[in-house]
Enzyme design. Structure first.
Site: not given
Ligand SMILES: Cc1ncc(COP(=O)(O)O)c(C=O)c1O
Length: 355
Positions: A99, A166, A190
């Site tokens: 991520w 994030d 989550k």
């Molecule tokens: C830490 C983190 N950032 C970003 C994301 C991406 O999120 P999204 O699917 O809402 O774009 C996730 C998805 O699991 C994540 O765990």
């Protein structure tokens, strides 16, 4: 049979959230309408939207000068929205996983990106330390919890540049010193609500310093100025988020939740460390209390499939590790009861006896 939902996201929600959401699908706030069909401009839903944002401020102790907005596009949209709004020349990023590196890729579209450190060479099993962040960076971005690898920064870094995080997979899991941050964002799926809404907490003073034009929908100010109602928001996920937030308040807030989380994580890590069949994959000092990643010990590698089947027969759901790392991952988000963690531990002990 009782199911224990260890999925990484979308993931377990509190019974309180699910019951109230189900009731509102039938009849929302006495309107005689379903939450699924109600106008986002109705006074009943505007009240939900306002109360949810106010409760986020209360639970996270958000100081004056910050706004809370609900956005679309998932946390992934924030990977571009952050640099769009904040990156003028250069930003610094910490590369702690998939991520984080997705966020880095997007930021590169907007300017120079200094990746201050990366643990990629070790398949992201630890959080890099001892890096320096250039003081002329527009901001420093980090992922507080690495959902896929089970590593977490459970502290708020002290830096002389703007801070962006994030927090998709650990928001509301502990108290945060919001005053250190300029933007915090989190996909809801989550620790908050079903998928479909993303939370952003933005220091308003951090906005308005970039030279570029920003598309209306990608401009934080658009949403801030309209109290998070510029366009049709994801009504149902926001309603569900409010239920979760009310439940958090009833539990006693994020400090109480953190204690519960620490206890749950300790129960599972203790078993992983004790049980001769398994071993943890994340560096001990960086272990996440949200996503617990483990594999079979080297001499028992061939038992991986068998344990997966054994655990699912015992009611465990979603413990298969992410496809990029394999092994197992048990996600212990806020709504996960201690009894489910104990059930997983009992399953691991039983499996050990068989081998
Ligand atoms: C830490 C983190 N950032 C970003 C994301 C991406 O999120 P999204 O699917 O809402 O774009 C996730 C998805 O699991 C994540 O765990």
């Amino acid at each position: 049979m009782k199911k224990h939902n260890f999925s990484a996201g979308p993931s377990i929600l509190s019974e309180y959230t699910i019951k109230n959401a189900a009731a509102a699908v039938e009849n929302f706030a006495g309107t005689g309408l379903s939450i699924l069909e109600v106008s986002h401009r109705s006074k009943e839903f505007v009240a939900v939207n306002d109360e949810a944002r106010a409760l986020i401020k209360e639970l996270l102790d958000v100081p004056a000068g910050y706004e809370v907005v609900f956005l679309g596009g998932g946390a992934s949209m924030q990977f571009c929205m952050v640099p769009f709004n904040l990156l003028n020349k250069k930003a610094s990023y910490l590369d702690t996983g998939t991520w984080a590196s997705n966020a880095i890729k997007e930021a590169k579209l907007f300017g120079e990106v200094d990746v201050v450190a990366s643990s990629k060479e070790a398949n992201y099993t630890y959080i890099p330390k001892g890096y320096t962040v250039a003081e002329d960076s527009d901001y420093f971005h980090f992922t507080s919890n690495n959902t896929i690898y089970g590593t977490e920064m459970r502290y708020d870094p002290d830096l002389n540049v703007r801070l962006v995080s994030d927090m998709s997979s650990d928001i509301f899991s502990r108290p945060i010193d919001i005053s250190k941050y300029d933007v915090i964002y989190a996909g809801a799926q989550k620790n908050l609500a079903p998928a479909g809404v993303t939370l952003a907490i933005v220091r308003t003073e951090a906005l308005g310093h970039v030279d570029r034009a920003i598309p209306t929908m990608l401009n934080y100010n658009t949403h801030i100025k309209k109290d998070s109602m510029f366009n049709t928001p994801p009504v149902f996920p926001i309603f569900a988020a409010l239920q979760t937030l009310k439940w958090y308040k009833e539990l006693g807030g994020v400090a109480v939740i953190e204690k519960m989380n620490l206890e749950k994580a300790a129960i599972l890590y203790d078993e992983i460390d004790r049980n001769r069949l398994f071993k943890g994959t994340a560096a001990v000092e960086d272990r996440s209390i949200m996503n617990v990643c483990f594999v079979m010990n080297d001499e028992y590698k061939e038992l991986e499939d068998e344990f997966n089947k054994f655990a699912s027969a015992a009611g465990m759901v979603g413990i298969k590790g992410h496809r990029s790392v394999g092994g197992f991952r048990a996600s212990l988000y806020n709504a996960m009861p201690k009894s489910s963690v104990e059930a997983l531990v009992a399953t691991m002990k039983e499996f050990e006896k068989l081998h």
